[in-house]
Design a protein around this motif. Sequence first.
Motif, PDB file in Angstrom:
ATOM      1  N   UNK A   4       0.844  -1.275   0.049  1.00 12.93           N
ATOM      2  CA  UNK A   4       0.013   0.043   0.066  1.00 12.93           C
ATOM      3  C   UNK A   4       0.722   1.149   0.052  1.00 12.93           C
ATOM      4  N   UNK A   5       1.865   1.255   0.785  1.00 15.95           N
ATOM      5  CA  UNK A   5       2.771   2.346   0.855  1.00 15.95           C
ATOM      6  C   UNK A   5       3.488   2.626  -0.705  1.00 15.95           C
ATOM      7  N   UNK A   6       3.934   1.458  -1.263  1.00 18.59           N
ATOM      8  CA  UNK A   6       4.526   1.722  -2.604  1.00 18.59           C
ATOM      9  C   UNK A   6       3.298   2.219  -3.632  1.00 18.59           C
ATOM     10  N   UNK A   7       2.117   1.710  -3.379  1.00 20.26           N
ATOM     11  CA  UNK A   7       1.017   2.240  -4.246  1.00 20.26           C
ATOM     12  C   UNK A   7       0.855   3.843  -4.133  1.00 20.26           C
ATOM     13  N   UNK A   8       0.903   4.174  -2.833  1.00 15.25           N
ATOM     14  CA  UNK A   8       0.857   5.616  -2.402  1.00 15.25           C
ATOM     15  C   UNK A   8       1.889   6.276  -3.061  1.00 15.25           C
TER      16      UNK A   8
END
Length: 171
Positions: A127-131
Motif C-alpha cells: 500500500x505504501x508503494x502504491x501511495x
Amino acid sequence: MDLKSLIRDIPDFPKPGILFRDITTLLRDPDGLRYTVDVMADHFADASIDYVLGMESRGFIIGTPLAYKLGAGFIPVRKAGKLPSDVYSVEYALEYGTDRLEIHQDALHPASRVLIVDDLIATGGTAGATAQLVQQVGCEIAGFGFIIELTFLEGRKSLPSDVPIVTLVQY
C-alpha cells in the motif's frame, strides 16, 4: 456480519512460518461479498472518489465492485512487466522479500482523488508503494481500504498519517 468466520487460515503459506489469511472463502459467500463491498463503499461514499486503485491480484477482486459502487473508475496496480504501455514504477519491501509495482503513466489524471484498496494490510509495503505511485502522478489519496489488517505488523505506520484507513477485520 462475522467476516472472520468466512476467512480461512492457511498455515505455512507461501512459506513456512507464515499464516495466510485466505479471502477466497469470503468471496464465494454471496452475503459476505456483498456485505464487504457495501460496508467499504459506505465508509467512502462522501469522499468524492475519482478512481479506485487495486493492487495485484486480490485488490482487483475487491476494487472493481467497489469502484462500480462508488461511481468511480478502476485502475489496476500490477507487478513489474505486466502492463503494455509506459509505466510509473516503484520497488518495495514485502514481509517476505521485495517486489515492484507499476501503473500506466496515463492511468490517472493529476489532482484526482483516489482510494487505494487491497485484501490485506500487513507491513504496509504494498500500500505504501502504491501511495508513492499515486504521488508521482500528482493525485490526492482520499483513503485506504482493506478487508484484513494484521495489527501486530503495524502496517499503518508505513502509510501517510493524514489519510483515512478503513479495515473490516483485525487480527
